[in-house]
Structures are given as structure tokens and as C-alpha cells.
Design an enzyme around this catalytic site. Sequence first.
Site, PDB file in Angstrom:
ATOM      1  N   ASP A   1       0.850  -1.190   0.000  1.00  0.00           N
ATOM      2  CA  ASP A   1       0.000   0.000   0.000  1.00  0.00           C
ATOM      3  C   ASP A   1       0.886   1.241   0.000  1.00  0.00           C
ATOM      4  O   ASP A   1       2.112   1.117  -0.108  1.00  0.00           O
ATOM      5  CB  ASP A   1      -0.962  -0.021   1.197  1.00  0.00           C
ATOM      6  CG  ASP A   1      -0.236   0.053   2.534  1.00  0.00           C
ATOM      7  OD1 ASP A   1       0.903   0.563   2.590  1.00  0.00           O
ATOM      8  OD2 ASP A   1      -0.789  -0.408   3.534  1.00  0.00           O
ATOM      9  N   GLN A   2       0.289   2.408   0.112  1.00  0.00           N
ATOM     10  CA  GLN A   2       1.085   3.630  -0.019  1.00  0.00           C
ATOM     11  C   GLN A   2       1.985   3.892   1.178  1.00  0.00           C
ATOM     12  O   GLN A   2       2.793   4.825   1.134  1.00  0.00           O
ATOM     13  CB  GLN A   2       0.178   4.833  -0.297  1.00  0.00           C
ATOM     14  CG  GLN A   2      -0.700   5.249   0.857  1.00  0.00           C
ATOM     15  CD  GLN A   2      -1.557   6.449   0.475  1.00  0.00           C
ATOM     16  OE1 GLN A   2      -2.162   6.472  -0.591  1.00  0.00           O
ATOM     17  NE2 GLN A   2      -1.606   7.464   1.329  1.00  0.00           N
TER      18      GLN A   2
END
Lengths: 142, 142, 142, 142
Positions: free
Chosen positions: A21-22
Site C-alpha cells: 500500500d502507499q
Amino acid sequence: MTVDRALLTEITFHVRFAETDQMGIVHHSVYPIYFEEGRSAFSREHGVPYSSLEQMGYSLALSELNIRYLSPARYDEVIKVRTWIDRLLSRGIDFQYEVLRAASDELLVTGQSKQICVNRQGQVRRLPEAWIAPLKRKAGIE
Amino acid sequence: MTVDRALLTEITFHVRFAETDQMGIVHHSVYPIYFEEGRSAFSREHGVPYSSLEQMGYSLALSELNIRYLSPARYDEVIKVRTWIDRLLSRGIDFQYEVLRAASDELLVTGQSKQICVNRQGQVRRLPEAWIAPLKRKAGIE
Amino acid sequence: MTVDRALLTEITFHVRFAETDQMGIVHHSVYPIYFEEGRSAFSREHGVPYSSLEQMGYSLALSELNIRYLSPARYDEVIKVRTWIDRLLSRGIDFQYEVLRAASDELLVTGQSKQICVNRQGQVRRLPEAWIAPLKRKAGIE
Amino acid sequence: MTVDRALLTEITFHVRFAETDQMGIVHHSVYPIYFEEGRSAFSREHGVPYSSLEQMGYSLALSELNIRYLSPARYDEVIKVRTWIDRLLSRGIDFQYEVLRAASDELLVTGQSKQICVNRQGQVRRLPEAWIAPLKRKAGIE
């Protein structure tokens, strides 16, 4: 009945890019899928493939899931998932898991899940003896 | 400090087809994502958007997740997710969740998660006052 | 420049349960992830690991993806993914893919994707020579 | 037969955190799911809900998918998905899609997918008239 932890399956695989994910780490919702991969491998290895349970008309429905996140995994790392049976019941199985960084054996995530045996109508049923027998033999359960 | 459950956010949305599995139900790994959607909506609604915490250089890292599965959700059903703060700590937040079938208010899944505040180096830090202040005011915490 | 299909990587793995949908087959959105796994394996195997490109400050951003679905894959089947470079450009790489049932070599899915090299600001850049050189040597490109 | 683009459905929703990857953008494998959400909303809105097609014993199996990625979407942005029918065939439907940033109407992604009608044995069949009739009436097709 408590089953010996010796009845344990280990698999290793690379973290997929799509699983990050980010924050740059494996998203927390991915670990239930790693656990499921652990159960699939466990069931194949111990002569009780999950696909054959489904062919008999049964499924193992998850009723509970608990996860502790200790340290993050990252893209392309090799991950090790250890899966073992905590309790083998007449109508279900409790599994436990450890996810480790394969290179260092650092423990990243621990978990446990409870599964109950249901038929195609979703009704709780006993685990079919024809399916569970090989596992019971290995575990020394009559 | 325990926060009043009145500080609660409800969202509703349709189950996506891709969220189902071959049992014909929402796969269990999807609920952590529903919970996360609940947190996102909660944070927007209460004036503490998660994206602004990230712009300040902090993240909320999940340290623990517990889920109980009571009844399955199916494709295209409208689902309601209730999200509220269980405990607001100096370095983290504990959330609780209920997932319901919107049509009947039948309870499908319950859960809780613990989040800890970390900086970009992954070190545990206090929740920045500038971010958490609106929530504390709403909760009546000085 | 067109690269010989001989520069090809094959990986095999089991279909995960979570990858199925209520039609009982692998959901179509999973194949882009299989392709990405193919690219990751390709890049490791040919001395140009994607993770090292990222450490140099670059990424390969997908600009186009085309997929044809011929036959479905199912839970627990062993799948083979073939990945090869269609075109190696100064600022990008075009990959092609075949997904097969490993047991029978039945072709299930074909695909192609175009990737462009971008820096951390998202600007299009030339593929760094230090990263791409081993691949060019293997491909016989000066 | 080509259907007027006026028969178009628009939905808006927030990007989920789990949909991002370590590049900080929505992962490219998420857009097929956004498209599917577009089809679900389209089918509900035009009186031909996909769930009712399934109850009649049919599914729409994806046979082809093409996506162009123009600009990335990010966490918590509001996204607009436009879905319309490109061609309505006796045994299938071709859809087209545009994904836009809702705030600016900037075009982020375009796509098209071909679906064919199959029965529960996976055999290609005509779209059942009882299901498709409301759509044909709206489209002015006898």
C-alpha cells in the site's frame, strides 16, 4: 483435542507488488490471504486437500480471526508462513499461523483462525470422516 | 480514555462482485477493508481526515485486528458499517466495528482494531495535537 | 527494438482461494496481478530486479493493458505464467503474457502491457542504463 | 447493434486506502473492479440487475478487457466512473468506461470490456429476453 505442533506446514513465497500500500508495506488485509494459503498448503501436504472437502459438499467457514502485526513485510521479500492446527474439533478446526521474513526468521505477524464445517446450505455439520481420517492418523487420534 | 459510542460513523455501500468467493459470499479478507473504509469515513466526518495525518508525516499502523463472523454478506447487498472509537490513547486509537445488512439491520460481522501512530521512519510517536484536537473537542476531552 | 521471445520467464503457482469469485472461477481482475508476478520473476531472473529500479528512484508505470480470457482457472490448480518482452524502448518496456493450466498446458489467458519509466515526480524518463544493461546484453543489444 | 451513449450510468465513490500501492497511487489491477462496479450500477439503474440474470441461471463472462491509464488516482479522492454500452449483441454486451477525478473531471483511465452470456455449464447462450427487454426498450430496440 489439541494437536501436536509438529504437524506443521511451512511455505515460502515472494511478496507481490499489488499487496503493498502507499505506506510501502504489505497491507494488513493481505495476511488473512497468506493464512489461507497456509491452510491450503497444509491440507494438501497432510492428505486432506481442501478442494476434496468441497467436492464432498462441505466448506470450512471462518468464524473468528485474530491477527497481531509486529513488523512490516515489503515488496519482493521472501516470506515464510507456518501453519499448524491448534485444535481439531468434531465440527471445526482452529489454526494458528506465524509469518516470518525468510532471510532472517524475524517474526512479522502471528494469527489464529477458527473454522467451522458447513454444508452447501450453510448448516453446521461434523467434519466428514472420509476427509479428516488421514489427518487424525497422522496426529495419532483414534 | 474511553470515548462515548455516540461518536460513531455509519456508511452504506453495495457489496462488489469481486469481493465474493466461490462459496458465493463475501470473502473474509474483505472485512478489514470495510473496516478501513469505516475509519476513513469516520476521520473525514469528524474533522480529522486520515489523508491530512499522512500529510503531517504520520501514519496509523495496525497492530492488532480481531474479527467475528456471524453471517455472510452477498453480492449487491447494501451493507452498513458502523465505526466508533473504543479508546483514544496518546499514541494510538482503538476502533470497533459492526457490519450489518442494511435492509434488516442483521448483524453480520463485528471487529476491533488497534492502531499506533508512527512517523515516516516507522517509529512510534504521539498523535499530533493539530490533527487530533477536533476529535478531542467533540469527545469532550481536554 | 524487438526482443527474442527466447528471453522468457516461466513461473508456476497455485490459484489462491481468495482469487475465486461466486462463479467459481478466478476473477478477471486477478490476471493483471499474475502478469505483475510474471514481470517480477522476469526481472529477478534476468538480473534487472524491479526493486533495484525503484531504489534508483524510478518506477515502471503501466500505460496500457490488454487481456483476452479464453478459459477459466479454478481454486488450487497449478497455473503457469509465461512472460516475455515484446519491445524494449528507451523509455519503456512492452511485455506479453500467457497463462496456462500447468497440468495440460491449456492456454487460459493472454495479455500484453505497456510500461513507461517515470521518476519519483511521475515524469517520463529514459530507463537507467545501469539497470537495463544486463538485459540488453542478454538480448544481444548494444 | 450500437446503443446510444446517452444510456449511461455515472457513479462516484472514494478511493480506498487498500487500493493504493507503494507508488502511492491506485494499483492498476483495481480499475477492472471499478469497471465492474460501473456495470453493477448500470444494470440496477436500467432495470436489468445483474443479480437477477444470475438467478435466471446465466452469467456474463468477460472475454476481453482493454485499459488505458492516463493519470493516477490517489487515496481518498472522489472518483467518477462512467459506464455505457458500446454494443448490445444477442449473446453478449460490450461496455465502455471512463474513470475521472470528480473534483476536476480530469480523465484518468479509459476502458472497454466484452462480456458473453454463459449458462451454469459455461456454454455460450443468448441473453434471456426476460432480462434484457427493459434495456432494449430504453435503447429503442425492438
